[in-house]
Design an enzyme around this catalytic site. Structure first.
Site, mmCIF file in Angstrom:
data_model
loop_
_atom_site.group_PDB
_atom_site.id
_atom_site.type_symbol
_atom_site.label_atom_id
_atom_site.label_comp_id
_atom_site.label_asym_id
_atom_site.label_seq_id
_atom_site.Cartn_x
_atom_site.Cartn_y
_atom_site.Cartn_z
ATOM 1 N N THR A 144 0.888 -1.150 0.000
ATOM 2 C CA THR A 144 0.000 0.000 0.000
ATOM 3 C C THR A 144 0.925 1.198 0.000
ATOM 4 O OG1 THR A 144 -2.030 0.847 0.951
ATOM 5 C CG2 THR A 144 -0.229 0.533 2.474
ATOM 6 N N ALA A 204 1.318 5.307 -7.596
ATOM 7 C CA ALA A 204 0.453 4.291 -8.215
ATOM 8 C C ALA A 204 0.883 3.975 -9.643
ATOM 9 C CB ALA A 204 -0.998 4.751 -8.190
ATOM 10 N N CYS A 220 4.397 1.764 -8.604
ATOM 11 C CA CYS A 220 4.341 0.612 -7.697
ATOM 12 C C CYS A 220 3.162 -0.293 -8.039
ATOM 13 C CB CYS A 220 4.221 1.101 -6.253
ATOM 14 S SG CYS A 220 4.057 -0.238 -5.057
ATOM 15 N N THR A 231 0.138 -0.545 -5.503
ATOM 16 C CA THR A 231 -0.567 0.702 -5.192
ATOM 17 C C THR A 231 -1.490 1.025 -6.349
ATOM 18 O OG1 THR A 231 1.358 1.488 -3.943
ATOM 19 C CG2 THR A 231 -0.232 3.155 -4.646
#
Length: 184
Positions: free
Chosen positions: A12, A166, A169, A172
């Site tokens: 996350t 995002a 990764c 994410t």
């Protein structure tokens, strides 16, 4: 190549920005189990206590909820003293056999302070009003630091940093939840 355990929940990204009388914590909604996205709209950022503290967590979800509950109990014991409550939680985290095994980190903020509570029981304050944790934390941190000197608001910086994380990764996503408070 790095091998991942397919039964481990990964990733996350959580970022916090304190700027111009606002403090923001933002996080994505993705929960991954191994290489599978299990959920895309998890809420990892929320208000705790009497609503005057915001928190975002990364790591094992059950562990994070345990820590959130413990922090809320400390906030009841030390009302309006986030730093004190966090330090007391960190003491428990380091000395309690059960808590020492928890695999989670949290970013917490109130009007006066922003703190990271780490899995080793540390309580850290951010540099430049910016901090990030989680699998995309380094990407979000770099983006937020690059933007902190611009005329963007704390929320705009947090959202942009999360979107950059995002994009990079795989753990994410772009389902971003933001909570903010007025800051001193």
């Amino acid at each position: 190549m790095i091998e991942h355990n397919p039964t481990t929940i990964y990733g996350t990204t959580i970022v916090t920005v304190r700027k111009d009388g606002k403090v923001v914590i933002a996080g994505d909604g993705q929960v991954s189990l191994g290489n599978t996205v299990m959920k895309g709209n998890a809420r990892k950022v929320r208000r705790i206590g009497k609503g005057n503290v915001i928190a975002g967590f990364a790591g094992a979800t059950a562990d994070a909820f345990t820590l959130l509950e413990r922090l809320e109990a400390k906030l009841e014991q030390y009302p309006d003293q986030l730093m004190r409550a966090s330090v007391e939680l960190a003491k428990d985290w380091r000395t309690d056999r059960y808590l020492r095994k928890l695999e989670a980190m949290m970013l917490v903020a109130d009007s006066k302070a922003t703190l990271a509570l780490t899995g080793t029981g540390d309580v850290l304050e951010p540099e430049q009003g910016v901090m990030a944790i989680g699998s995309g934390g380094n990407y979000a941190l770099a983006a937020a630091r690059a933007l902190i000197e611009t005329d963007k608001s704390a929320e705009e910086i947090a959202r942009k940093a999360m979107n950059i994380a995002a994009d990079i990764c795989i753990y994410t996503n772009h389902n971003i939840i933001v909570e903010s408070l007025d800051a001193q």
